[in-house]
Design an enzyme around this catalytic site. Sequence first.
Site, PDB file in Angstrom:
ATOM      1  N   ALA A  34       0.867  -1.189   0.000  1.00 16.43           N
ATOM      2  CA  ALA A  34       0.000   0.000   0.000  1.00 16.43           C
ATOM      3  C   ALA A  34       0.900   1.235   0.000  1.00 16.43           C
ATOM      4  O   ALA A  34       0.797   2.120   0.851  1.00 16.43           O
ATOM      5  CB  ALA A  34      -0.964  -0.010   1.184  1.00 16.43           C
ATOM      6  N   HIS A  39       7.037   5.626   1.681  1.00 13.56           N
ATOM      7  CA  HIS A  39       7.816   4.474   1.228  1.00 13.56           C
ATOM      8  C   HIS A  39       8.779   4.875   0.102  1.00 13.56           C
ATOM      9  O   HIS A  39       9.929   4.449   0.070  1.00 13.56           O
ATOM     10  CB  HIS A  39       6.889   3.368   0.694  1.00 13.56           C
ATOM     11  CG  HIS A  39       5.925   2.819   1.705  1.00 13.56           C
ATOM     12  ND1 HIS A  39       4.559   3.011   1.621  1.00 13.56           N
ATOM     13  CD2 HIS A  39       6.113   2.074   2.811  1.00 13.56           C
ATOM     14  CE1 HIS A  39       3.958   2.406   2.623  1.00 13.56           C
ATOM     15  NE2 HIS A  39       4.870   1.818   3.372  1.00 13.56           N
ATOM     16  N   GLN A  63       2.904  -9.748  13.281  1.00 10.91           N
ATOM     17  CA  GLN A  63       2.952  -8.493  14.026  1.00 10.91           C
ATOM     18  C   GLN A  63       1.564  -7.904  14.243  1.00 10.91           C
ATOM     19  O   GLN A  63       1.440  -6.794  14.735  1.00 10.91           O
ATOM     20  CB  GLN A  63       3.894  -7.492  13.352  1.00 10.91           C
ATOM     21  CG  GLN A  63       3.389  -6.918  12.049  1.00 10.91           C
ATOM     22  CD  GLN A  63       4.498  -6.200  11.308  1.00 10.91           C
ATOM     23  OE1 GLN A  63       5.479  -6.785  10.884  1.00 10.91           O
ATOM     24  NE2 GLN A  63       4.350  -4.893  11.158  1.00 10.91           N
ATOM     25  N   GLU A 151      11.535   7.024  10.101  1.00  8.52           N
ATOM     26  CA  GLU A 151      11.406   7.540  11.475  1.00  8.52           C
ATOM     27  C   GLU A 151       9.939   7.619  11.882  1.00  8.52           C
ATOM     28  O   GLU A 151       9.639   7.751  13.060  1.00  8.52           O
ATOM     29  CB  GLU A 151      12.034   8.937  11.560  1.00  8.52           C
ATOM     30  CG  GLU A 151      13.543   8.907  11.527  1.00  8.52           C
ATOM     31  CD  GLU A 151      14.149  10.292  11.679  1.00  8.52           C
ATOM     32  OE1 GLU A 151      13.394  11.292  11.659  1.00  8.52           O
ATOM     33  OE2 GLU A 151      15.382  10.357  11.797  1.00  8.52           O
ATOM     34  N   GLN A 156      10.059   1.356  16.257  1.00 12.75           N
ATOM     35  CA  GLN A 156      10.423   0.224  15.395  1.00 12.75           C
ATOM     36  C   GLN A 156      11.843   0.379  14.848  1.00 12.75           C
ATOM     37  O   GLN A 156      12.628  -0.578  14.835  1.00 12.75           O
ATOM     38  CB  GLN A 156       9.424   0.129  14.245  1.00 12.75           C
ATOM     39  CG  GLN A 156       9.834  -0.811  13.132  1.00 12.75           C
ATOM     40  CD  GLN A 156       8.734  -0.974  12.105  1.00 12.75           C
ATOM     41  OE1 GLN A 156       7.756  -1.664  12.354  1.00 12.75           O
ATOM     42  NE2 GLN A 156       8.859  -0.332  10.953  1.00 12.75           N
ATOM     43  N   SER A 189      -0.257   4.016   5.428  1.00 12.34           N
ATOM     44  CA  SER A 189      -1.218   3.192   4.690  1.00 12.34           C
ATOM     45  C   SER A 189      -2.560   3.172   5.426  1.00 12.34           C
ATOM     46  O   SER A 189      -3.610   3.005   4.803  1.00 12.34           O
ATOM     47  CB  SER A 189      -0.681   1.773   4.533  1.00 12.34           C
ATOM     48  OG  SER A 189       0.632   1.808   4.006  1.00 12.34           O
TER      49      SER A 189
HETATM   50  P1  AMP Z   1       4.933  -0.136   6.451  1.00  9.05           P
HETATM   51  O1  AMP Z   1       4.647  -0.547   5.046  1.00  9.05           O
HETATM   52  O2  AMP Z   1       3.896   0.763   7.024  1.00  9.05           O
HETATM   53  O3  AMP Z   1       5.311  -1.273   7.336  1.00  9.05           O
HETATM   54  O4  AMP Z   1       6.212   0.789   6.366  1.00  9.05           O
HETATM   55  C1  AMP Z   1       7.367   0.364   5.699  1.00  9.05           C
HETATM   56  C2  AMP Z   1       8.456   1.358   5.948  1.00  9.05           C
HETATM   57  O5  AMP Z   1       8.055   2.647   5.494  1.00  9.05           O
HETATM   58  C3  AMP Z   1       8.781   1.513   7.446  1.00  9.05           C
HETATM   59  O6  AMP Z   1      10.182   1.630   7.613  1.00  9.05           O
HETATM   60  C4  AMP Z   1       8.087   2.783   7.796  1.00  9.05           C
HETATM   61  O7  AMP Z   1       8.661   3.463   8.890  1.00  9.05           O
HETATM   62  C5  AMP Z   1       8.238   3.579   6.518  1.00  9.05           C
HETATM   63  N1  AMP Z   1       7.244   4.651   6.457  1.00  9.05           N
HETATM   64  C6  AMP Z   1       5.903   4.520   6.605  1.00  9.05           C
HETATM   65  N2  AMP Z   1       5.311   5.735   6.536  1.00  9.05           N
HETATM   66  C7  AMP Z   1       6.299   6.650   6.356  1.00  9.05           C
HETATM   67  C8  AMP Z   1       6.345   8.064   6.233  1.00  9.05           C
HETATM   68  N3  AMP Z   1       5.230   8.805   6.280  1.00  9.05           N
HETATM   69  N4  AMP Z   1       7.543   8.658   6.071  1.00  9.05           N
HETATM   70  C9  AMP Z   1       8.687   7.917   6.030  1.00  9.05           C
HETATM   71  N5  AMP Z   1       8.712   6.578   6.139  1.00  9.05           N
HETATM   72  C10 AMP Z   1       7.548   5.945   6.302  1.00  9.05           C
END
Ligand code: AMP
Length: 281
Positions: A34, A39, A63, A151, A156, A189
Amino acid sequence: MIPHVVRTISELREAVAEWRSDGAGIGMVPTMGALHAGHVSLVDASMRACRRTIVTLFVNPRQFAPNEDFAAYPRTEESDSRILGEAGVDLLFAPAVEEVYPEGFATTIAMAGPAAAGLETAFRPHFFDGVATIVAKLLVAGMPDYAFFGEKDYQQLLVVRRMARDLALPLEIVGCPTVREDDGLALSSRNAYLSDDERRRAPTLIAGMRRAAAAIRKGAEPMDALADAKREIAGAGFSVDYLEIRNAETLAPVADWRNEPLRMLAAARLGRTRLIDNIAV
Ligand code: AMP
């Protein structure tokens, strides 16, 4: 161009071995798909630092707690792979659950220490064990030189960094700044779950946090500033899970407010959507 998609660890290893043989630096960006501009910012960071970039797409059942949104989590591989193609990504690793957790899988990486204590752990007790286990598995599968994390998920990021250090994984964990909408809301997402009305109220979370951080920088009592921010955030209809300030490097509780680097972290629920955010103080 669509990136090359592989579904198995052995195909991933074959591709990586080929790149290694011509000495390419390799970056990995683990995601649950998503994909949004947050990302993509990680992908861009990897592409700047490394000649080859692997993005992983896996919605990790381990998770999510039984009452959480695993089934509802958005799955949009087709548009994700278009986005990655436009960004110039070489390889998408998108395994099935059975490839990652085959019959008989029995290993969990259990995280302890200040980075995994409290905050998210208080509300999602098994979350970081699930994250550490999948991230370790993905890193060992691809063996990149760098892995990029946002960040946005600050706790995490520190937990993953701890795990990689503890297991002496020969790679660097790189943290990248949070990408936000114009009104301050951190891209996520899960923002797709918000109704129009909730979307209008959602930026109050970061607005309250920013006001509290500014007040503290001007000398306000941290506990008073946090209490004001909680009231402001609750006033927009949020139910606040936590709003805390911790040591930015370790996430240990703050002992010396004047001399430690400080990070403010929050989680709050708006209707059925749980949002998290964090900023430097
Ligand atoms: P997720 O798909 O939500 O598990 O996120 C995958 C990676 O994208 C993780 O390292 C998140 O911290 C990073 N991420 C998600 N949202 C953001 C954002 N708004 N800005 C920067 N990195 C993000």
